[in-house]
Write a protein that holds these residues in place. Structure first.
Motif, mmCIF file in Angstrom:
data_model
loop_
_atom_site.group_PDB
_atom_site.id
_atom_site.type_symbol
_atom_site.label_atom_id
_atom_site.label_comp_id
_atom_site.label_asym_id
_atom_site.label_seq_id
_atom_site.Cartn_x
_atom_site.Cartn_y
_atom_site.Cartn_z
ATOM 1 N N LEU A 118 58.418 43.000 45.127
ATOM 2 C CA LEU A 118 59.663 43.776 45.209
ATOM 3 C C LEU A 118 59.401 45.220 45.631
ATOM 4 N N PHE A 119 58.242 45.773 45.238
ATOM 5 C CA PHE A 119 58.037 47.213 45.419
ATOM 6 C C PHE A 119 57.123 47.565 46.589
ATOM 7 N N ALA A 120 56.351 46.613 47.068
ATOM 8 C CA ALA A 120 55.441 46.929 48.172
ATOM 9 C C ALA A 120 55.512 45.882 49.290
ATOM 10 N N PRO A 121 56.733 45.483 49.686
ATOM 11 C CA PRO A 121 56.827 44.498 50.769
ATOM 12 C C PRO A 121 56.257 45.097 52.051
ATOM 13 N N GLY A 122 55.571 44.266 52.827
ATOM 14 C CA GLY A 122 54.941 44.774 54.048
ATOM 15 C C GLY A 122 53.488 45.147 53.818
ATOM 16 N N PHE A 123 53.076 45.174 52.540
ATOM 17 C CA PHE A 123 51.689 45.530 52.234
ATOM 18 C C PHE A 123 51.008 44.410 51.461
ATOM 19 N N GLU A 124 51.262 43.197 51.931
ATOM 20 C CA GLU A 124 50.596 42.040 51.363
ATOM 21 C C GLU A 124 49.142 42.032 51.865
ATOM 22 N N TRP A 125 48.243 41.493 51.047
ATOM 23 C CA TRP A 125 46.853 41.385 51.475
ATOM 24 C C TRP A 125 46.733 40.413 52.642
ATOM 25 N N ARG A 126 45.931 40.781 53.637
ATOM 26 C CA ARG A 126 45.635 39.882 54.748
ATOM 27 C C ARG A 126 44.124 39.804 54.904
ATOM 28 N N ASP A 127 43.638 38.612 55.253
ATOM 29 C CA ASP A 127 42.185 38.446 55.357
ATOM 30 C C ASP A 127 41.577 39.335 56.438
ATOM 31 N N ASP A 128 42.375 39.673 57.480
ATOM 32 C CA ASP A 128 41.798 40.499 58.545
ATOM 33 C C ASP A 128 41.576 41.949 58.096
ATOM 34 N N LEU A 129 41.959 42.283 56.876
ATOM 35 C CA LEU A 129 41.665 43.627 56.364
ATOM 36 C C LEU A 129 40.184 43.771 56.000
ATOM 37 N N GLY A 130 39.487 42.645 55.920
ATOM 38 C CA GLY A 130 38.056 42.684 55.574
ATOM 39 C C GLY A 130 37.851 42.657 54.078
ATOM 40 N N CYS A 131 36.763 43.295 53.625
ATOM 41 C CA CYS A 131 36.467 43.331 52.185
ATOM 42 C C CYS A 131 37.183 44.525 51.565
ATOM 43 N N PRO A 132 37.882 44.332 50.449
ATOM 44 C CA PRO A 132 38.461 45.517 49.796
ATOM 45 C C PRO A 132 37.366 46.362 49.153
ATOM 46 N N ALA A 133 37.564 47.687 49.130
ATOM 47 C CA ALA A 133 36.608 48.543 48.423
ATOM 48 C C ALA A 133 36.687 48.266 46.930
ATOM 49 N N ALA A 134 37.911 48.006 46.464
ATOM 50 C CA ALA A 134 38.103 47.717 45.040
ATOM 51 C C ALA A 134 39.184 46.670 44.897
ATOM 52 N N CYS A 135 39.029 45.877 43.866
ATOM 53 C CA CYS A 135 40.042 44.879 43.561
ATOM 54 C C CYS A 135 40.445 45.086 42.104
ATOM 55 N N THR A 136 41.728 45.278 41.867
ATOM 56 C CA THR A 136 42.206 45.427 40.498
ATOM 57 C C THR A 136 42.857 44.116 40.063
ATOM 58 N N ALA A 137 42.703 43.790 38.807
ATOM 59 C CA ALA A 137 43.336 42.578 38.243
ATOM 60 C C ALA A 137 43.725 42.907 36.811
ATOM 61 N N PHE A 138 44.933 43.444 36.667
ATOM 62 C CA PHE A 138 45.373 43.900 35.357
ATOM 63 C C PHE A 138 46.190 42.828 34.661
ATOM 64 N N GLU A 139 45.847 42.571 33.415
ATOM 65 C CA GLU A 139 46.579 41.569 32.622
ATOM 66 C C GLU A 139 46.603 40.231 33.361
ATOM 67 N N VAL A 140 45.450 39.865 33.872
ATOM 68 C CA VAL A 140 45.346 38.650 34.678
ATOM 69 C C VAL A 140 44.421 37.631 34.005
#
Ligand SMILES: [Zn+2]
Length: 263
Positions: A118-140
């Motif tokens: 709802l809050f960040a449409p258009g900024f979905e993760w895509r594999d062509d972005l490569g490796c993320p510098a950081a990955c957060t996983a809160f309450e997951v």
């Protein structure tokens, strides 16, 4: 129901410790693994029911928690030299955290199978972005039915840092009255001791970890612990300084979406 479970993390023996009523109607056993320390429910057959609403109405702390986690994460990542590299908020719910981090000038992206962005449409993760510098996983992590496989799925993105939050039980095994069991939601099915989390990190290529009672960071390579401790202790104070040193993406994102024809 009273038979020990085969631990879903390590295959060890997990005897029954107590039972609770989940979602007001399922009698469910909670088992504690003697080998790795994972507390887990019996095989959760009620999850479709539990996820009818991805974010449970009793979660009144959602915004307060996101604002706090943003300060901690932003300070830690800034101190760790993360600038314009892509980052990922794994299982990012409604996109609140992704938006907040972008507002603070971090290239965060969203990924989530159970909720709408709802809050960040258009900024979905895509594999062509490569490796993320950081990955957060809160309450997951407490939602994981098969913790090793699911943690491996996060590790597979290849981020330098994994930043997580999950409540570590104050006693081993946890008390049947521990609030974090949250049987009314049916969504919490795995509870980790510090040694359980360290084991997960080691098994998935993240042997360097600082594991607190609610916040955790895992890294592939050794890193100066002070960065994490400073972020955790002084995040709220330091965040405004970090924010001043970075260009917010709030307006740039709006412009980008308008150009892309999304608005
Ligand atoms: Zn185990």
């Amino acid at each position: 129901m009273t038979a020990p479970l085969v631990c879903r993390l390590c295959g060890g023996t997990a005897p029954l410790r107590f039972e609770k009523t989940v979602l007001g109607r399922h009698r469910v056993g909670y088992h504690h693994c003697e080998v790795c320390g994972l507390t887990q429910t019996g095989e959760p057959h009620w999850l479709a029911e539990a996820y009818r609403e991805a974010i449970h109405p009793t979660d009144t702390g959602l915004l307060a928690r996101n604002i706090h986690l943003r300060a901690v994460t932003a300070v830690f990542l800034h101190l760790s030299g993360v600038r314009d590299e892509p980052c990922l908020d794994y299982a990012g719910g409604w996109g609140v955290f992704t938006r907040l981090m972008r507002d603070a000038g971090f290239q965060f992206h969203w990924q989530e199978p159970h909720a709408q962005n709802l809050f960040a449409p258009g900024f979905e993760w895509r594999d062509d972005l490569g490796c993320p510098a950081a990955c957060t996983a809160f309450e997951v992590l407490e939602h994981f039915v098969r913790p090793l496989e699911e943690f491996q799925r996060i590790a597979a993105f290849g981020a330098d840092y994994l930043v997580t939050s999950t409540e570590v039980p104050p006693t081993s095994p946890p008390s049947p009255d521990w609030w974090y069991l949250a049987p009314e939601t049916g969504q919490h099915v795995a509870f980790y001791e510090r040694r359980t989390l360290a084991r997960l990190g080691r098994a998935c290529g993240y042997p360097h970890a600082i594991i607190g009672s609610f916040h955790q960071v895992f890294a592939k390579r050794p890193f100066p612990a002070w960065r994490w401790h400073a972020a955790l202790r002084f995040g709220r104070l330091l965040f405004p300084l970090v924010r001043r040193r970075r260009r917010s993406l709030t307006l740039a994102d709006s412009e980008r979406l308008r150009r892309a024809g999304n608005a």
